[in-house]
Design a protein around this motif. Structure first.
Motif, PDB file in Angstrom:
ATOM      1  N   UNK A  26       0.101  -2.294   1.464  1.00 44.14           N
ATOM      2  CA  UNK A  26       0.976  -3.459   1.390  1.00 44.14           C
ATOM      3  C   UNK A  26       1.078  -4.043   2.783  1.00 44.14           C
ATOM      4  N   UNK A  27       0.737  -5.322   2.908  1.00 38.81           N
ATOM      5  CA  UNK A  27       0.874  -6.002   4.197  1.00 38.81           C
ATOM      6  C   UNK A  27       2.127  -6.869   4.124  1.00 38.81           C
ATOM      7  N   UNK A  28       3.085  -6.562   4.998  1.00 41.67           N
ATOM      8  CA  UNK A  28       4.350  -7.292   5.020  1.00 41.67           C
ATOM      9  C   UNK A  28       4.186  -8.608   5.771  1.00 41.67           C
ATOM     10  N   UNK A  29       5.182  -9.485   5.638  1.00 38.53           N
ATOM     11  CA  UNK A  29       5.122 -10.814   6.249  1.00 38.53           C
ATOM     12  C   UNK A  29       4.945 -10.757   7.764  1.00 38.53           C
ATOM     13  N   UNK A  30       5.448  -9.691   8.405  1.00 34.52           N
ATOM     14  CA  UNK A  30       5.321  -9.575   9.861  1.00 34.52           C
ATOM     15  C   UNK A  30       3.971  -8.993  10.293  1.00 34.52           C
ATOM     16  N   UNK A  31       3.086  -8.723   9.322  1.00 37.13           N
ATOM     17  CA  UNK A  31       1.768  -8.190   9.619  1.00 37.13           C
ATOM     18  C   UNK A  31       1.685  -6.677   9.598  1.00 37.13           C
ATOM     19  N   UNK A  32       2.824  -5.995   9.516  1.00 34.10           N
ATOM     20  CA  UNK A  32       2.790  -4.535   9.461  1.00 34.10           C
ATOM     21  C   UNK A  32       2.290  -4.090   8.080  1.00 34.10           C
ATOM     22  N   UNK A  33       1.794  -2.872   8.011  1.00 33.11           N
ATOM     23  CA  UNK A  33       1.218  -2.348   6.783  1.00 33.11           C
ATOM     24  C   UNK A  33       1.907  -1.066   6.366  1.00 33.11           C
ATOM     25  N   UNK A  34       2.054  -0.898   5.060  1.00 33.83           N
ATOM     26  CA  UNK A  34       2.595   0.316   4.464  1.00 33.83           C
ATOM     27  C   UNK A  34       1.542   0.800   3.466  1.00 33.83           C
ATOM     28  N   UNK A  35       1.224   2.076   3.516  1.00 32.41           N
ATOM     29  CA  UNK A  35       0.186   2.630   2.641  1.00 32.41           C
ATOM     30  C   UNK A  35       0.776   3.687   1.711  1.00 32.41           C
ATOM     31  N   UNK A  36       0.173   3.787   0.534  1.00 32.75           N
ATOM     32  CA  UNK A  36       0.606   4.773  -0.444  1.00 32.75           C
ATOM     33  C   UNK A  36      -0.584   5.312  -1.211  1.00 32.75           C
ATOM     34  N   UNK A  37      -0.409   6.482  -1.782  1.00 33.94           N
ATOM     35  CA  UNK A  37      -1.478   7.130  -2.542  1.00 33.94           C
ATOM     36  C   UNK A  37      -0.921   7.658  -3.859  1.00 33.94           C
ATOM     37  N   UNK A  38      -1.779   7.691  -4.859  1.00 31.41           N
ATOM     38  CA  UNK A  38      -1.395   8.221  -6.164  1.00 31.41           C
ATOM     39  C   UNK A  38      -2.606   8.827  -6.843  1.00 31.41           C
ATOM     40  N   UNK A  39      -2.345   9.623  -7.855  1.00 31.59           N
ATOM     41  CA  UNK A  39      -3.448  10.240  -8.585  1.00 31.59           C
ATOM     42  C   UNK A  39      -3.066  10.403 -10.052  1.00 31.59           C
ATOM     43  N   UNK A  40      -4.080  10.574 -10.861  1.00 32.55           N
ATOM     44  CA  UNK A  40      -3.887  10.844 -12.283  1.00 32.55           C
ATOM     45  C   UNK A  40      -4.987  11.797 -12.727  1.00 32.55           C
ATOM     46  N   UNK A  41      -4.655  12.658 -13.661  1.00 29.69           N
ATOM     47  CA  UNK A  41      -5.633  13.588 -14.227  1.00 29.69           C
ATOM     48  C   UNK A  41      -5.593  13.466 -15.740  1.00 29.69           C
ATOM     49  N   UNK A  42      -6.762  13.300 -16.345  1.00 29.43           N
ATOM     50  CA  UNK A  42      -6.854  13.200 -17.799  1.00 29.43           C
ATOM     51  C   UNK A  42      -6.962  14.591 -18.400  1.00 29.43           C
ATOM     52  N   UNK A  43      -6.162  14.827 -19.415  1.00 25.86           N
ATOM     53  CA  UNK A  43      -6.247  16.097 -20.138  1.00 25.86           C
ATOM     54  C   UNK A  43      -7.588  16.120 -20.877  1.00 25.86           C
TER      55      UNK A  43
END
Length: 90
Positions: A26-43
């Motif tokens: 995510x790039x905020x209006x001031x140019x800074x960035x926030x990062x996130x991670x996620x995962x999923x596993x199929x049965x």
């Protein structure tokens, strides 16, 4: 007075067998960035639906970003006011 502000989100997915990983930025209006991670596993008994894995992994990556944004705002409030901010879980 109204101010229009925009944020830009980029999301990438990696599919490996029954696992899906998502990386969000995510790039905020001031140019800074926030990062996130996620995962999923199929049965193993579930049908292969790549879109579902992406939706779950993507949602988790965005929730990771949301938690980071809440913490950032919490810290900024405390820094500005010099007082403890309300708990993050509201």
């Amino acid at each position: 007075m109204q101010t229009l502000v925009g944020w830009h989100v980029e999301m990438e997915f990696l599919e490996e067998g029954d696992k899906t990983k998502a990386a969000a930025m995510l790039r905020l209006a001031d140019g800074s960035e926030v990062r996130g991670h996620g995962h999923a596993s199929r049965h193993p008994s579930d049908p292969a639906q790549l879109r579902v894995g992406e939706e779950i992994a993507g949602a988790r990556a965005l929730m990771d970003i949301a938690q980071t944004l809440l913490k950032k705002a919490h810290d900024e409030i405390e820094e500005t006011t010099g007082r403890p901010a309300h708990p993050l879980n509201r």
